[in-house]
Design an enzyme around this catalytic site. Structure first.
Site, PDB file in Angstrom:
ATOM      1  N   ASN A   1       0.812  -1.221   0.000  1.00  0.00           N
ATOM      2  CA  ASN A   1       0.000   0.000   0.000  1.00  0.00           C
ATOM      3  C   ASN A   1       0.847   1.275   0.000  1.00  0.00           C
ATOM      4  O   ASN A   1       0.322   2.359  -0.253  1.00  0.00           O
ATOM      5  CB  ASN A   1      -0.970   0.002   1.189  1.00  0.00           C
ATOM      6  CG  ASN A   1      -2.116  -0.973   0.976  1.00  0.00           C
ATOM      7  OD1 ASN A   1      -2.243  -1.569  -0.094  1.00  0.00           O
ATOM      8  ND2 ASN A   1      -2.950  -1.141   1.994  1.00  0.00           N
TER       9      ASN A   1
ATOM     10  N   CYS B   1     -10.702  -5.576  -4.277  1.00  0.00           N
ATOM     11  CA  CYS B   1     -11.435  -6.627  -3.568  1.00  0.00           C
ATOM     12  C   CYS B   1     -12.914  -6.277  -3.472  1.00  0.00           C
ATOM     13  O   CYS B   1     -13.277  -5.109  -3.371  1.00  0.00           O
ATOM     14  CB  CYS B   1     -10.865  -6.784  -2.166  1.00  0.00           C
ATOM     15  SG  CYS B   1      -9.248  -7.554  -2.128  1.00  0.00           S
TER      16      CYS B   1
ATOM     17  N   ARG C   1     -17.113   0.961  -2.053  1.00  0.00           N
ATOM     18  CA  ARG C   1     -15.861   1.675  -2.316  1.00  0.00           C
ATOM     19  C   ARG C   1     -15.997   2.770  -3.376  1.00  0.00           C
ATOM     20  O   ARG C   1     -15.396   2.709  -4.443  1.00  0.00           O
ATOM     21  CB  ARG C   1     -14.743   0.704  -2.685  1.00  0.00           C
ATOM     22  CG  ARG C   1     -14.521  -0.329  -1.619  1.00  0.00           C
ATOM     23  CD  ARG C   1     -13.361  -1.232  -1.911  1.00  0.00           C
ATOM     24  NE  ARG C   1     -12.126  -0.730  -1.307  1.00  0.00           N
ATOM     25  CZ  ARG C   1     -10.982  -1.406  -1.326  1.00  0.00           C
ATOM     26  NH1 ARG C   1     -10.910  -2.551  -1.934  1.00  0.00           N
ATOM     27  NH2 ARG C   1      -9.907  -0.923  -0.743  1.00  0.00           N
ATOM     28  N   PRO C   2     -16.785   3.807  -3.070  1.00  0.00           N
ATOM     29  CA  PRO C   2     -16.944   4.904  -4.035  1.00  0.00           C
ATOM     30  C   PRO C   2     -15.666   5.750  -4.140  1.00  0.00           C
ATOM     31  O   PRO C   2     -14.738   5.576  -3.351  1.00  0.00           O
ATOM     32  CB  PRO C   2     -18.078   5.729  -3.429  1.00  0.00           C
ATOM     33  CG  PRO C   2     -18.035   5.443  -1.964  1.00  0.00           C
ATOM     34  CD  PRO C   2     -17.511   4.044  -1.820  1.00  0.00           C
TER      35      PRO C   2
ATOM     36  N   ASP D   1     -16.116   9.245  -4.540  1.00  0.00           N
ATOM     37  CA  ASP D   1     -16.665  10.601  -4.501  1.00  0.00           C
ATOM     38  C   ASP D   1     -15.730  11.594  -3.815  1.00  0.00           C
ATOM     39  O   ASP D   1     -15.637  12.755  -4.221  1.00  0.00           O
ATOM     40  CB  ASP D   1     -18.039  10.596  -3.820  1.00  0.00           C
ATOM     41  CG  ASP D   1     -17.989   9.982  -2.432  1.00  0.00           C
ATOM     42  OD1 ASP D   1     -17.399   8.889  -2.276  1.00  0.00           O
ATOM     43  OD2 ASP D   1     -18.520  10.586  -1.488  1.00  0.00           O
ATOM     44  N   LEU D   2     -15.003  11.154  -2.802  1.00  0.00           N
ATOM     45  CA  LEU D   2     -14.129  12.087  -2.074  1.00  0.00           C
ATOM     46  C   LEU D   2     -12.929  12.505  -2.928  1.00  0.00           C
ATOM     47  O   LEU D   2     -12.466  13.643  -2.845  1.00  0.00           O
ATOM     48  CB  LEU D   2     -13.651  11.472  -0.759  1.00  0.00           C
ATOM     49  CG  LEU D   2     -14.766  11.128   0.233  1.00  0.00           C
ATOM     50  CD1 LEU D   2     -14.213  10.362   1.427  1.00  0.00           C
ATOM     51  CD2 LEU D   2     -15.479  12.394   0.698  1.00  0.00           C
TER      52      LEU D   2
HETATM   53  C1  UD1 Z   1      -6.780   1.639   1.352  1.00  0.00           C
HETATM   54  C2  UD1 Z   1      -5.944   0.392   1.285  1.00  0.00           C
HETATM   55  C3  UD1 Z   1      -6.738  -0.810   1.759  1.00  0.00           C
HETATM   56  C4  UD1 Z   1      -7.348  -0.539   3.131  1.00  0.00           C
HETATM   57  C5  UD1 Z   1      -8.079   0.788   3.163  1.00  0.00           C
HETATM   58  C6  UD1 Z   1      -8.536   1.181   4.571  1.00  0.00           C
HETATM   59  C7  UD1 Z   1      -4.443   0.828  -0.567  1.00  0.00           C
HETATM   60  C8  UD1 Z   1      -4.034   0.497  -1.970  1.00  0.00           C
HETATM   61  N1  UD1 Z   1      -5.518   0.179  -0.096  1.00  0.00           N
HETATM   62  O1  UD1 Z   1      -7.872   1.457   0.451  1.00  0.00           O
HETATM   63  O2  UD1 Z   1      -5.861  -1.921   1.832  1.00  0.00           O
HETATM   64  O3  UD1 Z   1      -8.244  -1.570   3.463  1.00  0.00           O
HETATM   65  O4  UD1 Z   1      -7.233   1.841   2.681  1.00  0.00           O
HETATM   66  O5  UD1 Z   1      -7.460   1.243   5.431  1.00  0.00           O
HETATM   67  O6  UD1 Z   1      -3.802   1.612   0.111  1.00  0.00           O
HETATM   68  N2  UD1 Z   1     -14.741   6.152   0.797  1.00  0.00           N
HETATM   69  C9  UD1 Z   1     -15.761   6.941   0.337  1.00  0.00           C
HETATM   70  N3  UD1 Z   1     -15.516   7.767  -0.715  1.00  0.00           N
HETATM   71  C10 UD1 Z   1     -14.298   7.843  -1.307  1.00  0.00           C
HETATM   72  C11 UD1 Z   1     -13.261   7.037  -0.828  1.00  0.00           C
HETATM   73  C12 UD1 Z   1     -13.510   6.187   0.232  1.00  0.00           C
HETATM   74  O7  UD1 Z   1     -16.867   6.903   0.855  1.00  0.00           O
HETATM   75  O8  UD1 Z   1     -14.141   8.622  -2.252  1.00  0.00           O
HETATM   76  C13 UD1 Z   1     -15.001   5.225   1.922  1.00  0.00           C
HETATM   77  C14 UD1 Z   1     -14.831   3.766   1.508  1.00  0.00           C
HETATM   78  O9  UD1 Z   1     -16.005   3.250   0.926  1.00  0.00           O
HETATM   79  C15 UD1 Z   1     -14.514   3.102   2.829  1.00  0.00           C
HETATM   80  C16 UD1 Z   1     -13.706   4.197   3.562  1.00  0.00           C
HETATM   81  O10 UD1 Z   1     -13.989   5.412   2.895  1.00  0.00           O
HETATM   82  O11 UD1 Z   1     -15.698   2.859   3.542  1.00  0.00           O
HETATM   83  C17 UD1 Z   1     -12.216   3.956   3.567  1.00  0.00           C
HETATM   84  O12 UD1 Z   1     -11.753   3.784   2.246  1.00  0.00           O
HETATM   85  P1  UD1 Z   1     -10.294   4.267   1.812  1.00  0.00           P
HETATM   86  O13 UD1 Z   1      -9.542   4.705   3.025  1.00  0.00           O
HETATM   87  O14 UD1 Z   1     -10.426   5.224   0.698  1.00  0.00           O
HETATM   88  O15 UD1 Z   1      -9.664   2.909   1.267  1.00  0.00           O
HETATM   89  P2  UD1 Z   1      -8.772   2.706  -0.002  1.00  0.00           P
HETATM   90  O16 UD1 Z   1      -7.870   3.885  -0.204  1.00  0.00           O
HETATM   91  O17 UD1 Z   1      -9.597   2.228  -1.124  1.00  0.00           O
END
Ligand code: UD1
Length: 415
Positions: free
Chosen positions: A23, A116, A121-122, A124-125
């Site tokens: 990561n 996965c 996993r949107p 939007d942020l």
């Molecule tokens: C990263 C990690 C993953 C880990 C996760 C949480 C990498 C490549 N992957 O994934 O292994 O499980 O952090 O520690 O580093 N969310 C929104 N909108 C967005 C983005 C995220 O609502 O635009 C929500 C997601 O649905 C989730 C939460 O925020 O519920 C956390 O997601 P996020 O921290 O973004 O995970 P990733 O970066 O995808």
């Protein structure tokens, strides 16, 4: 299709070196888009997700080559802005090219990222933050089309501390005009590692490791050489395997300061975890149930929830695991039940009643960390366990079976 076959393991014993962090490496590779000069990453893990990111970068004209365990990336002749197709669709981290492409070329086109199947996993942020910096988006069937006349600094508040959104905005802000503030930024150690690389490339970032990151844009970034941090999730997985088999293992390179919540919970279970100069040593005899809630860092990592659950299946008493980060991250439960585990899911919580023994079964790795959990369970189950669909596991672990075999586990990888 490759699979793992294993018998019940004796207590794991010995030493194993922890791989570099998947990561951390993935966003660092995206940094090649931010400079015309050479970026050299040392000791890069051989993972299918890393190969996927290399293929995406290759597709937009970044020269990527591997030598002596490291990776050399050069974005001098960047000639495309499209991160599409099978790799982008499969890999969540492909979205990390959006910010860098927008700030370097003013446009980007990206398939909706996959990864996965652990929830919606949107993104939007990511889009909201980049819009505040001057990007415009058009969402089409299965892809995002982005344009800008030039990104500028902005004050951005993240509704949830998303790891990927923080990384995307941080990378974009390094070359944007003016000052960007990211509030409620995620504080995962991989973000701090990325920020350290960016600083080495000439970026002006303050607040590293805190929930407010401030970035002053610079006109250009230069090349750098960097060694990514050890993988705290691989380390944590092996620590849990060591404890689950009642073993005694030294994890070389594991960093106690990035594993605080995991160490605390393992100690609460009854394992001994000690920091030594070379890494972390784990020993365990009896294990008792504990309650665990996944949270953003420094809370307990969602990526270790499934392996922790597998360990708790054979701990004394009842444990409650609550998943706060992803809404569909109990995919391991039906598989663990096939092995004799007693688990009831109630919304975001799973109640695990410790059983005397698990039995081997044919189970499927439904996602990366669920797969690791099944391997852990297989090591502690009576009889033979087969874990299928291990391509999910190989996205994040260089050689999980090899590492466990070196510690005495009877596990093989078969095609
Ligand atoms: C990263 C990690 C993953 C880990 C996760 C949480 C990498 C490549 N992957 O994934 O292994 O499980 O952090 O520690 O580093 N969310 C929104 N909108 C967005 C983005 C995220 O609502 O635009 C929500 C997601 O649905 C989730 C939460 O925020 O519920 C956390 O997601 P996020 O921290 O973004 O995970 P990733 O970066 O995808």
């Amino acid at each position: 299709m490759a699979q793992y076959g294993m018998e019940k393991s004796p207590p794991l014993r010995g030493e194993v070196r922890v791989q570099r962090s998947k990561n951390a490496v993935l966003p660092m590779m995206a940094c090649a888009v931010l400079t015309r000069e050479v970026l050299e990453l040392t000791d890069v893990p051989r993972l299918t997700d890393v190969d996927g990111m290399a293929a995406l970068l290759g597709g937009i004209g970044v020269q990527v080559s591997r030598a002596r365990g490291g990776m050399r990336l050069c974005g001098e002749n960047l000639d495309g802005c499209r991160a599409e197709g099978i790799y982008a669709e499969r890999m969540r981290a492909s979205v990390l090219l959006l910010g860098p492409l927008l700030v370097r070329l003013g446009r980007a086109r990206l398939s909706f990222p996959g990864g996965c199947a652990i929830g919606s996993r949107p993104i939007d942020l990511h889009l909201k933050g980049l819009s505040a910096m001057g990007a415009r988006f058009a969402l089409q069937e299965g892809c995002v089309e982005a344009r800008t006349d030039g990104l500028h600094g902005a004050v951005i508040y993240l509704d949830v501390p998303s790891v990927g959104a923080t990384e995307n905005l941080l990378m974009a802000a390094t070359l944007a005009k003016g000052v960007t503030v990211i509030d409620n930024a995620a504080k995962e150690p991989e973000i701090a590692d990325l920020a350290r690389l960016l600083r080495r490339m000439g970026a002006k970032i303050s607040g590293i490791g805190q929930s407010r990151l401030t970035v002053e844009g610079v006109p250009a970034l230069h090349g750098a050489r960097f060694t990514p941090m050890p993988d705290r999730i691989e380390a944590g997985t092996l620590m849990l395997c060591a404890a689950a088999t009642r073993g005694d293992v030294l994890l070389r390179g594991a960093q106690a300061d990035t594993l605080g919540a995991v160490i605390a919970k393992m100690r609460e279970c009854g394992a001994q975890v000690t920091a030594e100069s070379a890494g972390l040593r784990v020993r365990a005899e009896r294990l008792q149930g504990v309650d665990v809630e996944t949270l953003a860092y420094p809370g307990f990592p969602t990526d270790l929830q499934a392996p922790m659950m597998a360990l708790l299946c054979r701990a004394e008493g009842t444990s409650i695991l609550t998943e706060h980060i992803f809404e569909n991250r109990f995919l391991q439960v039906p598989q663990l039940r096939k092995m004799g585990a007693s688990i009831a899911v109630r919304g975001r919580s799973a109640v695990v009643r410790g059983v005397e023994s698990l039995h081997g079964a044919r189970v499927s790795a439904t996602d990366l960390r669920a797969g690791a959990a099944l391997v852990l369970a297989g090591l502690t189950a009576e009889g033979h366990t087969t874990v299928t669909e291990i391509s999910h596991i190989e996205r994040g672990y260089v050689d999980l079976a090899g590492a466990l075999r070196a510690l005495g586990a009877p596990i093989v990888r078969v095609e």
